[in-house]
Design a protein around this motif. Structure first.
Motif, PDB file in Angstrom:
ATOM      1  N   THR A  71       0.835  -1.210   0.000  1.00 38.59           N
ATOM      2  CA  THR A  71       0.000   0.000   0.000  1.00 38.59           C
ATOM      3  C   THR A  71       0.864   1.251   0.000  1.00 38.59           C
ATOM      4  O   THR A  71       0.504   2.265  -0.611  1.00 38.59           O
ATOM      5  CB  THR A  71      -0.928   0.003   1.221  1.00 38.59           C
ATOM      6  OG1 THR A  71      -0.148  -0.178   2.420  1.00 38.59           O
ATOM      7  CG2 THR A  71      -1.954  -1.109   1.119  1.00 38.59           C
TER       8      THR A  71
ATOM      9  N   TYR B 282      -6.843   1.545  -4.764  1.00 35.49           N
ATOM     10  CA  TYR B 282      -8.102   0.786  -4.660  1.00 35.49           C
ATOM     11  C   TYR B 282      -7.889  -0.700  -4.976  1.00 35.49           C
ATOM     12  O   TYR B 282      -8.652  -1.551  -4.555  1.00 35.49           O
ATOM     13  CB  TYR B 282      -9.234   1.416  -5.463  1.00 35.49           C
ATOM     14  CG  TYR B 282      -9.197   1.331  -6.978  1.00 35.49           C
ATOM     15  CD1 TYR B 282      -9.166   0.123  -7.655  1.00 35.49           C
ATOM     16  CD2 TYR B 282      -9.311   2.497  -7.757  1.00 35.49           C
ATOM     17  CE1 TYR B 282      -9.199   0.053  -9.037  1.00 35.49           C
ATOM     18  CE2 TYR B 282      -9.348   2.446  -9.138  1.00 35.49           C
ATOM     19  CZ  TYR B 282      -9.287   1.216  -9.783  1.00 35.49           C
ATOM     20  OH  TYR B 282      -9.328   1.160 -11.153  1.00 35.49           O
TER      21      TYR B 282
ATOM     22  N   SER C 130      -7.304  -2.740  -1.850  1.00 35.78           N
ATOM     23  CA  SER C 130      -8.459  -3.123  -1.035  1.00 35.78           C
ATOM     24  C   SER C 130      -8.685  -4.632  -1.066  1.00 35.78           C
ATOM     25  O   SER C 130      -9.187  -5.221  -0.101  1.00 35.78           O
ATOM     26  CB  SER C 130      -9.712  -2.385  -1.524  1.00 35.78           C
ATOM     27  OG  SER C 130     -10.027  -2.770  -2.861  1.00 35.78           O
TER      28      SER C 130
ATOM     29  N   VAL D 240     -10.772  -2.282   4.077  1.00 31.48           N
ATOM     30  CA  VAL D 240     -11.211  -2.150   2.679  1.00 31.48           C
ATOM     31  C   VAL D 240     -11.757  -0.753   2.447  1.00 31.48           C
ATOM     32  O   VAL D 240     -11.419  -0.070   1.471  1.00 31.48           O
ATOM     33  CB  VAL D 240     -12.278  -3.214   2.339  1.00 31.48           C
ATOM     34  CG1 VAL D 240     -12.934  -2.891   0.984  1.00 31.48           C
ATOM     35  CG2 VAL D 240     -11.664  -4.607   2.297  1.00 31.48           C
TER      36      VAL D 240
ATOM     37  N   CYS E 112      -9.091   1.912   2.241  1.00 37.93           N
ATOM     38  CA  CYS E 112      -8.418   1.948   0.927  1.00 37.93           C
ATOM     39  C   CYS E 112      -9.274   2.689  -0.093  1.00 37.93           C
ATOM     40  O   CYS E 112      -8.779   3.514  -0.875  1.00 37.93           O
ATOM     41  CB  CYS E 112      -8.136   0.536   0.439  1.00 37.93           C
ATOM     42  SG  CYS E 112      -6.759  -0.271   1.254  1.00 37.93           S
ATOM     43  N   LEU E 113     -10.592   2.406  -0.098  1.00 42.10           N
ATOM     44  CA  LEU E 113     -11.467   3.037  -1.084  1.00 42.10           C
ATOM     45  C   LEU E 113     -11.601   4.533  -0.820  1.00 42.10           C
ATOM     46  O   LEU E 113     -11.640   5.348  -1.762  1.00 42.10           O
ATOM     47  CB  LEU E 113     -12.834   2.357  -1.070  1.00 42.10           C
ATOM     48  CG  LEU E 113     -12.841   0.874  -1.496  1.00 42.10           C
ATOM     49  CD1 LEU E 113     -14.257   0.313  -1.448  1.00 42.10           C
ATOM     50  CD2 LEU E 113     -12.259   0.698  -2.888  1.00 42.10           C
TER      51      LEU E 113
ATOM     52  N   LYS F  92     -15.797  -0.664  -7.560  1.00 41.07           N
ATOM     53  CA  LYS F  92     -15.197  -1.375  -6.426  1.00 41.07           C
ATOM     54  C   LYS F  92     -16.143  -1.383  -5.219  1.00 41.07           C
ATOM     55  O   LYS F  92     -16.278  -2.397  -4.528  1.00 41.07           O
ATOM     56  CB  LYS F  92     -13.864  -0.721  -6.041  1.00 41.07           C
ATOM     57  CG  LYS F  92     -12.745  -0.969  -7.030  1.00 41.07           C
ATOM     58  CD  LYS F  92     -12.429  -2.461  -7.120  1.00 41.07           C
ATOM     59  CE  LYS F  92     -11.373  -2.730  -8.172  1.00 41.07           C
ATOM     60  NZ  LYS F  92     -11.145  -4.177  -8.359  1.00 41.07           N
TER      61      LYS F  92
END
Length: 728
Positions: free
Chosen positions: A585, A602, A605, A622, A625-626, A659
């Motif tokens: 990341t 993304y 995620s 998750v 990340c989004l 996503k």
């Protein structure tokens, strides 16, 4: 005196050639024929009245070659005339009434060739008539040349087996008899009479004169030898006929010949024996003998190896050959067993095969190595033992490592790539069912390719790695089925070899390729439940990324490869996985361009939500990340607004929306309807902004996403109910 003689020779030759061409062109013209009732005039011409000349033998040979060319044209002319109605039988009769015997017989042979082709009479009858007629020439030198002409024009018209002129069962005997009779006449001429005619006393004179006389005699010898060459090409002559009929007749003539020099030349024609034979000629002889042996005794590898050994002996002390003709013949010699057996393993049994290859120059050695590899690929030959692989790689080492670095600089890049791709394909074909032997093969190949230098390693290391990973997969399966029994070669033993092999690429350097290979090995270690090994491969990949990969596009590709591989890993414990995920990341967020950052973030995620692993389902991370991807997309949007017109950031919003929908369907409780609804409204607002340049692709992408939402809403059950609150 010598210069005066040379001038006389040149004048004689020039006058003879001019007269020959003038007469043939004049009398072979359409008008010439038409003015004398088509065919007769040329047959009455004196164009070939060479009997009036006092020839210098070596110039006579040159005149003969010119006459041969002109007479071939005349033969074509006669063929055309027969098509227009001129009777070949009448023509054959008419030519026998020409006034001068030597032109008459040359013309008779020419017309006889057309007569045989017409098939209006059996070939054997016409040939017998011609060889008898040629006895009419008593002058020894002119007789040699005349019969040589007869031999050349008849070679494709013999009544041999399979020939279009084949008649009854005895036609092969007729063909052999014709050639032997012509040879006998030539041999008798080559004896004492020919010796007298060309004055061999010159051989005792000055060196210059001696050279000239020897050349003349050599040319006469060639004329006789052509008969034996024709004889060797008769398909119907089997071993019994050659032993019982042909060879005794030839040797009888040699014995009967009273001239020692002529005997020497005749034996030379029969066996091609020369103490000082040029290398090219010797290799050509061995190549022909090998081809014959492979045809007659294909099962006798010892014969083949003996011939190769004899060739090695002839080449002994010569080093690498620089004679292009000789090297070409060596390639033909070495190619013959490959073409015959279609199996390199057979060639590897020949102990003298590699010894012959050692005499090829570096360039030709590479050509031969390419021939060997193509034979293996074409016939899908599997080299199945380490010893055979060792022998094979010794043969093709010209493609594995350059002995002359200057030679490499001269190689065309495209040719080099093609050569190395063929080596890569060869490595993929090496296989043995026995894991222990296969590991030996891998180690043997590794030993050779690591000497190949930085330009070759990117071609040869990957196929070795993937072939090794095939063995790892097999061993993994065997270990699972072995019920605790230890298998000698194990994945744990192979992975260190792979690590060291990939490390060799660092000298090239090709970090992107090395990173891919490390990740492939990490995935294989994951499948073998070897967490420390898999972690080590990931660590090596990360080091490469941080220290060697600086190009922004290469970084983007590498990050996505890392994320994709890490997502599929199940072997890591919490601590190791968190460490690797945190690094991934971090790499994503530091990419140079905002859109690249957004897509990589993304993608991360998926590292926190793996469908087939209940232990890796962290909805909160998750969502983080989004959200981070949304912030990056928003920053990109602000930058595009400043440039007034870019629509790339809107596309990013749509990708992030997809996503959200993916994790929404998977049951991530952190992804709510309100978040999705807010993102849809944000995208709609941005697309209608006055600063936004219309983008048909983005419009289509968003419309497709909304249709998907509508489609899911229409489904019955929990999924449809879940989508129902979303207004799209």
């Amino acid at each position: 005196m010598i210069s005066d003689g040379v001038e006389d020779e040149e004048k004689w030759l020039a006058a003879a050639i001019t007269g020959l061409q003038t007469e043939l062109l004049l009398h072979a013209s359409r008008s010439g024929l038409e003015q004398s009732q088509r065919c007769p005039k040329i047959l009455r011409s004196d164009a070939l009245r060479t009997s009036d000349f006092t020839p210098f033998p070596h110039k006579y040979y040159e005149l003969y070659m010119r006459a041969f060319d002109e007479l071939r044209k005349l033969e074509m002319f006669f063929k055309e005339e027969t098509r227009r109605g001129c009777s070949i039988i009448d023509l054959y009769e008419l030519v026998q009434h020409a006034g001068n015997i030597l032109p008459r017989l040359y013309l008779l042979c020419t017309v006889g060739s057309v007569y045989i082709k017409s098939k209006e009479a059996p070939a054997k009858d016409v040939l017998k008539d011609l060889v008898e007629m040629c006895r009419g020439i008593q002058h020894p030198v002119r007789g040699l040349f005349l019969r040589s002409y007869l031999s050349q024009i008849s070679r494709d018209k013999l009544p041999d087996i399979g020939s279009e002129y084949e008649g009854d069962a005895d036609t092969v005997t007729d063909a052999v008899e014709f050639v032997l009779q012509n040879f006998t006449e030539n041999e008798q001429t080559l004896g004492a009479d020919a010796t007298s005619a060309i004055d061999l006393s010159g051989l005792q004179g000055p060196a210059r004169e001696k050279e000239r006389r020897e050349k003349e005699r050599s040319e006469l010898r060639d004329l006789v030898g052509k008969n034996l060459h024709v004889l060797s090409q008769i398909e119907g002559v089997d071993l019994d006929m050659y032993r019982d009929t042909v060879l005794p007749r030839i040797l009888e003539q040699v014995v009967n010949c009273k001239d020692e020099l002529a005997q020497y030349y005749l034996m030379d024609c029969v066996i091609e024996a020369q103490v000082d034979m040029p290398i090219a000629g010797a290799v050509t002889l061995y190549s022909s003998l090998l081809t014959f042996t492979l045809h007659v005794h294909p099962d006798r590898l010892d014969y083949v190896d003996q011939i190769l050994g004899a060739c090695v002996k002839k080449l002994s002390g010569k080093g690498k050959l620089d004679d292009s003709r000789a090297t070409k013949q060596i390639v033909a010699l070495l190619s013959a067993p490959l073409e015959k057996y279609n199996d390199i393993e057979t060639a590897l049994k020949l102990s003298n095969y590699p010894r012959v290859m050692e005499h090829l120059d570096d360039g030709t050695n590479k050509v031969m190595a390419g021939v060997i590899i193509q034979s293996i690929i074409k016939n899908r030959t599997h080299i199945s033992t380490a010893d055979k692989v060792e022998a094979l790689f010794e043969l093709i080492k010209g493609l594995i490592k350059d002995s002359d670095e200057k030679l490499h600089d001269e190689i065309d890049e495209e040719d080099f790539n093609e050569e190395q791709n063929s080596v890569a394909r060869l490595i993929q074909m090496l296989y043995n069912n026995d894991p222990e032997e296969m590991l030996k093969i891998i180690c043997t190949v590794r030993k050779y390719i690591l000497t190949g230098g930085p330009k070759r390693l990117p071609f040869t290391v990957p196929p070795l790695i993937f072939n090794s990973l095939k063995l790892v997969r097999r061993l993994q399966s065997q270990e699972e089925n072995a019920a605790g029994e230890e298998v000698a070669p194990t994945p744990k033993k192979i992975f260190p070899i792979l690590n060291q092999t990939i490390e060799a690429l660092s000298a090239v350097p090709v970090p992107e390729l090395a990173l891919r290979l490390y990740l492939q090995c990490a995935e294989a270690a994951n499948d073998c439940d070897l967490e420390p090994v898999a972690y080590e491969f990931f660590t090596q990949a990360y080091i490469l990324y941080e220290e060697e990969i600086s190009d922004s596009r290469a970084q983007v590709t590498a990050v996505h490869l890392i994320i994709g591989t890490l997502q599929r890993m199940h072997v890591f414990g919490v601590e190791n996985r968190d460490t690797l995920t945190h690094k991934a990341t971090g790499y994503s967020a530091k990419l140079l361009k905002k859109p690249d950052q957004c897509r990589a973030v993304y993608a991360c995620s998926h590292l926190f939500w793996v469908d087939d692993s209940d232990s890796i389902k962290d909805g909160e991370r998750v969502l983080l990340c989004l959200k981070r991807a949304l912030r990056i997309a928003n920053a990109a949007q602000q930058m595009s607004n400043a440039t007034r017109g870019s629509s790339g950031s809107v596309t990013l919003f749509i990708e992030i929306l997809n996503k959200y929908l993916y994790f929404f369907e998977k049951g991530n409780s952190e992804i709510s309807v309100s978040v999705i609804q807010g993102l849809i409204e944000l995208i709609t607002t941005e697309m209608h902004s006055e600063n936004m340049t219309p983008d048909p692709a983005a419009d289509a992408f968003f419309a497709s996403t909304l249709r998907y939402i509508q489609f899911q809403k229409q489904k019955e059950g929990a999924l449809g109910a879940k989508y129902e609150p979303i207004k799209a």
